[in-house]
Scaffold this motif. Sequence first.
Motif, PDB file in Angstrom:
ATOM      1  N   THR A  67       0.801  -1.235   0.000  1.00 59.01           N
ATOM      2  CA  THR A  67       0.000   0.000   0.000  1.00 59.01           C
ATOM      3  C   THR A  67       0.829   1.278   0.000  1.00 59.01           C
ATOM      4  O   THR A  67       0.247   2.368  -0.031  1.00 59.01           O
ATOM      5  N   ASP A  71      -0.646   3.608  -5.541  1.00 60.20           N
ATOM      6  CA  ASP A  71      -2.017   3.646  -5.027  1.00 60.20           C
ATOM      7  C   ASP A  71      -2.679   2.274  -5.217  1.00 60.20           C
ATOM      8  O   ASP A  71      -2.824   1.811  -6.346  1.00 60.20           O
ATOM      9  N   PRO A  72      -3.054   1.610  -4.115  1.00 61.57           N
ATOM     10  CA  PRO A  72      -3.646   0.268  -4.271  1.00 61.57           C
ATOM     11  C   PRO A  72      -4.954   0.262  -5.055  1.00 61.57           C
ATOM     12  O   PRO A  72      -5.365  -0.787  -5.557  1.00 61.57           O
ATOM     13  N   LYS A  73      -5.586   1.427  -5.208  1.00 63.70           N
ATOM     14  CA  LYS A  73      -6.850   1.486  -5.946  1.00 63.70           C
ATOM     15  C   LYS A  73      -6.666   1.223  -7.441  1.00 63.70           C
ATOM     16  O   LYS A  73      -7.610   0.824  -8.124  1.00 63.70           O
ATOM     17  N   VAL A  75      -4.407  -0.908  -8.611  1.00 63.98           N
ATOM     18  CA  VAL A  75      -3.829  -2.238  -8.795  1.00 63.98           C
ATOM     19  C   VAL A  75      -4.900  -3.230  -9.237  1.00 63.98           C
ATOM     20  O   VAL A  75      -5.968  -3.313  -8.634  1.00 63.98           O
ATOM     21  N   THR A  76      -4.596  -3.950 -10.297  1.00 63.25           N
ATOM     22  CA  THR A  76      -5.493  -4.980 -10.820  1.00 63.25           C
ATOM     23  C   THR A  76      -4.672  -6.255 -11.065  1.00 63.25           C
ATOM     24  O   THR A  76      -3.431  -6.198 -11.123  1.00 63.25           O
ATOM     25  N   VAL A 199      -1.863  -7.656  -1.657  1.00 63.17           N
ATOM     26  CA  VAL A 199      -2.549  -6.596  -2.406  1.00 63.17           C
ATOM     27  C   VAL A 199      -3.361  -7.196  -3.560  1.00 63.17           C
ATOM     28  O   VAL A 199      -4.414  -6.659  -3.935  1.00 63.17           O
ATOM     29  N   TYR A 202      -6.458  -8.386  -1.875  1.00 64.48           N
ATOM     30  CA  TYR A 202      -7.253  -7.219  -1.466  1.00 64.48           C
ATOM     31  C   TYR A 202      -7.964  -6.592  -2.666  1.00 64.48           C
ATOM     32  O   TYR A 202      -9.157  -6.267  -2.604  1.00 64.48           O
ATOM     33  N   SER A 203      -7.229  -6.447  -3.778  1.00 68.96           N
ATOM     34  CA  SER A 203      -7.795  -5.777  -4.953  1.00 68.96           C
ATOM     35  C   SER A 203      -8.896  -6.608  -5.622  1.00 68.96           C
ATOM     36  O   SER A 203      -9.734  -6.060  -6.337  1.00 68.96           O
ATOM     37  N   THR A 204      -8.889  -7.909  -5.382  1.00 70.08           N
ATOM     38  CA  THR A 204      -9.916  -8.771  -5.981  1.00 70.08           C
ATOM     39  C   THR A 204     -11.020  -9.145  -4.982  1.00 70.08           C
ATOM     40  O   THR A 204     -11.881  -9.976  -5.295  1.00 70.08           O
ATOM     41  N   PHE A 211      -6.995  -4.398   4.434  1.00 69.30           N
ATOM     42  CA  PHE A 211      -5.744  -4.999   3.966  1.00 69.30           C
ATOM     43  C   PHE A 211      -5.032  -5.672   5.134  1.00 69.30           C
ATOM     44  O   PHE A 211      -4.815  -5.060   6.174  1.00 69.30           O
TER      45      PHE A 211
END
Length: 332
Positions: A67, A71-73, A75-76, A199, A202-204, A211
């Motif tokens: 994180t 920016d973790p937002k 991340v895909t 991450v 978390y992103s999925t 997190f």
Amino acid sequence: MLAFVIFLVALALLFNFLNGMNDAANSIATVVSTRVLTPRLAVAWSAFFNLVAPFLFGVHVASTIGTGVVDPKIVTPMMLLAVLVGAIVWTHLCTQGGLPISVSHALVGALVGSALVKAGPSALIVPGLVKIVIFIVLAPLIGMALGAALIIAVMWVCRRAAPGPIDRWFRRLQLASAALYSLGHGANDAQKTMGIIAVLLYSTGYLGGSFFVPVWVILACGATIALGTLAGGWKVIETLGMRMTKLRPVDGFCAETAAAVSILLSTVGGIPVSTTHTITGSIIGVGAPIKIGAIRWGIAYRIVWAWILTIPVSALIAALMWGAISLVGLAD
């Protein structure tokens, strides 16, 4: 989606395996080169302390990677595919060449490269990156200073002692210093892959709304890094422990202790540092006070160039990978 997440977790563990072949190999380089432990015993010794370190010191560094770099937002899963490819390619090339690089910085570079191409500079978390860049310089210097101070202090304290007893004592003490260094590696450098897997989950949506690093991720990363060290870190061990300078048990003890102290201090602050940079600086610091010519500066020069290139080359490979993903319409 679940199948692709499982594939990316497996790819991340492959990266962690390569980390073991390169980065974690430096955690046993000195204890093997001084013949205090056989390679297999050294791997087992190192693996145990790498595994328990996150439970003793927490997973602050894994959280920073997950994180605190981009920016973790943004991340895909497909972005993490580009990140892992960039880090794996550079790490593999350097391992085959026997160059001890910072696998951590390969991962950071790949994160930065893919994030820049995908979302632009606003996706970068500048304070986190500044800390990492500062410690690229500071880590080896701190290790060098501590290593030099320790070897000078030991030489003064033991100046009237016979070489035989000194060698026997420091063979025993090097077991403790190798354990301390492996604790530092497990508490800092070995946590990078944990951060990537966390991450991803978390992103999925597989971690829920917050997190954190699951226990199974810690155990899986600890196991694969140990297997990587066992499988093929010997070229890196030879470069650090045998080719750059000749190490005695007392030298190995001072280098490992100096590096461990530097790494653990950084870990307390959640700063991801390079154990490779730190142990290399410590070995130079230990060798230089004895005889400046004891350091093979040509090898040290090659290592430094590999360090300098790690972040930009990993970033470039990851950026190209993301570009290819976008070009074929798979970007998410």
